[in-house]
Design a protein around this motif. Structure first.
Motif, PDB file in Angstrom:
ATOM      1  N   UNK A  40       1.048  -1.003  -0.026  1.00 60.33           N
ATOM      2  CA  UNK A  40       0.114  -0.126  -0.032  1.00 60.33           C
ATOM      3  C   UNK A  40       0.700   1.359   0.028  1.00 60.33           C
ATOM      4  N   UNK A  41       1.770   1.104   0.754  1.00 58.15           N
ATOM      5  CA  UNK A  41       2.894   2.375   0.848  1.00 58.15           C
ATOM      6  C   UNK A  41       3.386   2.503  -0.463  1.00 58.15           C
ATOM      7  N   UNK A  42       4.031   1.580  -1.041  1.00 59.22           N
ATOM      8  CA  UNK A  42       4.578   1.668  -2.337  1.00 59.22           C
ATOM      9  C   UNK A  42       3.483   2.293  -3.421  1.00 59.22           C
ATOM     10  N   UNK A  43       2.296   1.664  -3.473  1.00 61.04           N
ATOM     11  CA  UNK A  43       1.185   2.340  -4.148  1.00 61.04           C
ATOM     12  C   UNK A  43       0.976   3.727  -4.144  1.00 61.04           C
ATOM     13  N   UNK A  44       0.916   4.219  -2.860  1.00 62.67           N
ATOM     14  CA  UNK A  44       0.741   5.511  -2.400  1.00 62.67           C
ATOM     15  C   UNK A  44       1.851   6.449  -3.051  1.00 62.67           C
ATOM     16  N   UNK A  45       3.106   5.966  -3.123  1.00 64.97           N
ATOM     17  CA  UNK A  45       4.238   6.827  -3.442  1.00 64.97           C
ATOM     18  C   UNK A  45       4.421   6.925  -5.009  1.00 64.97           C
ATOM     19  N   UNK A  46       3.824   5.612  -5.527  1.00 64.12           N
ATOM     20  CA  UNK A  46       3.790   5.821  -7.113  1.00 64.12           C
ATOM     21  C   UNK A  46       2.460   6.261  -7.603  1.00 64.12           C
ATOM     22  N   UNK A  47       1.214   6.486  -6.804  1.00 62.42           N
ATOM     23  CA  UNK A  47       0.029   7.016  -7.263  1.00 62.42           C
ATOM     24  C   UNK A  47       0.117   8.160  -8.306  1.00 62.42           C
ATOM     25  N   UNK A  48       0.945   9.275  -7.721  1.00 60.42           N
ATOM     26  CA  UNK A  48       1.031  10.342  -8.548  1.00 60.42           C
ATOM     27  C   UNK A  48       1.756  10.179 -10.155  1.00 60.42           C
ATOM     28  N   UNK A  49       2.663   9.412  -9.947  1.00 63.72           N
ATOM     29  CA  UNK A  49       3.428   8.891 -11.419  1.00 63.72           C
ATOM     30  C   UNK A  49       2.402   8.425 -12.129  1.00 63.72           C
ATOM     31  N   UNK A  51      -1.007   8.529 -12.007  1.00 58.65           N
ATOM     32  CA  UNK A  51      -1.939   9.349 -12.538  1.00 58.65           C
ATOM     33  C   UNK A  51      -1.443  10.075 -13.698  1.00 58.65           C
ATOM     34  N   UNK A  52      -0.077  10.751 -13.486  1.00 61.49           N
ATOM     35  CA  UNK A  52       0.414  11.428 -14.882  1.00 61.49           C
ATOM     36  C   UNK A  52       0.461  10.405 -15.918  1.00 61.49           C
ATOM     37  N   UNK A  53       1.075   9.452 -15.595  1.00 61.91           N
ATOM     38  CA  UNK A  53       0.969   8.547 -16.972  1.00 61.91           C
ATOM     39  C   UNK A  53      -0.242   8.149 -17.628  1.00 61.91           C
TER      40      UNK A  53
END
Length: 278
Positions: A40-49, A51-53
């Motif tokens: 979940x933590x990794x998903x939260x960190x990568x979420x903005x990237x 979304x941008x993608x």
């Protein structure tokens, strides 16, 4: 010796990695809290990237889907239009059949001709020329039709059979200047006259209505049904639109609008009696 120690550390490291991997796989399989939390933590960190993608890739993806799916959409729209046209066509056909059925029912329920043999016919063609005042019907001698028989609609008298050829017949309209005439009766006064066709698409009564008979514009005329007449008594013929004294001032001349709409006739009834129909 140094090579042997390095080889030993590598093997030890490899074993640790294998054990760690097995541990992580086991925990992930059991959906353990630490692994789930890390994921979940990794998903939260990568979420903005991510979304941008997705924001960058979506227009290209939509464009590509639009290009590759254009033919399918075009075929689908064509099929939907065809289905819509079929539905509209069915509705128009059903409406036409309903009106046709109602018209035929009204024709066959005419009380004035209840005891007279008859046949229902459809108009197959109108006047052949601008000077022609005849109609053709799809019934002929095989249906018992003879020259002189009366032709009517629910609105009133249309004309008479003028010519019979096999399975067809020609109807002479009552407005034809050469129409031999039909005995008529004023509904209010009861006076009897003779109506003939006129060149103006109307009827004219010049015989039988005395000068002293009160005749009003809008008064109705029906067939008189006198002896040896081809027209039963009581069939609507027309409405008085103009009254004038004759030249000798003894009688009145009437201009009459036909009761039946002779320009919009589709079905007619031919009364199968050629004399003494009254």
């Amino acid at each position: 010796m140094p090579r042997s120690r390095r080889f030993g550390r590598s093997r030890f490291t490899l074993i640790l990695l294998v054990l760690a991997s097995l541990t992580v796989l086991t925990l992930d399989y059991r959906d353990s809290g630490p692994v789930q939390g890390a994921r979940n933590a990794l998903g939260t960190v990568l979420s903005p990237f991510r979304s941008v993608g997705e924001w960058v890739a979506t227009p290209f993806q939509n464009g590509w889907e639009g290009i590759t799916g254009y033919d399918d959409l075009k075929d689908e729209n064509t099929d939907l239009r065809r289905q819509l046209d079929e539905v509209r066509g069915d509705e128009v056909e059903a409406d036409a059949l309903t009106k046709e059925n109602e018209e035929l029912r009204r024709l066959n329920d005419l009380p004035v001709t209840a005891d007279i043999p008859r046949t229902t016919a459809e108009i197959t063609s109108g006047p052949l020329t601008s000077f022609d005042t005849t109609l053709e019907i799809d019934k002929g001698s095989g249906d018992g039709i003879k020259v002189g028989m009366a032709v009517i609609t629910e609105a009133g008298l249309v004309g008479r059979i003028h010519r019979v050829q096999g399975g067809r017949a020609r109807v002479q309209l009552i407005t034809d200047p050469d129409f031999p005439g039909v005995g008529v009766r004023l509904v209010e006064s009861g006076d009897v006259g003779l109506a003939r066709g006129s060149s103006r698409g109307r009827l004219r009564v010049e015989e039988g209505i005395t000068a002293t008979t009160p005749v009003e514009r809008g008064e109705d005329l029906v067939t008189s049904g006198l002896e040896r007449s081809n027209y039963p008594a009581g069939i609507p013929v027309g409405t008085v639109i103009d009254v004038q004294p004759t030249e000798d001032q003894v009688e009145q001349a009437l201009n009459v609008e036909p009761a039946a709409d002779l320009d919009a006739v589709r079905f007619v009834i031919v009364l199968l009696c050629d004399e003494n129909c009254g």
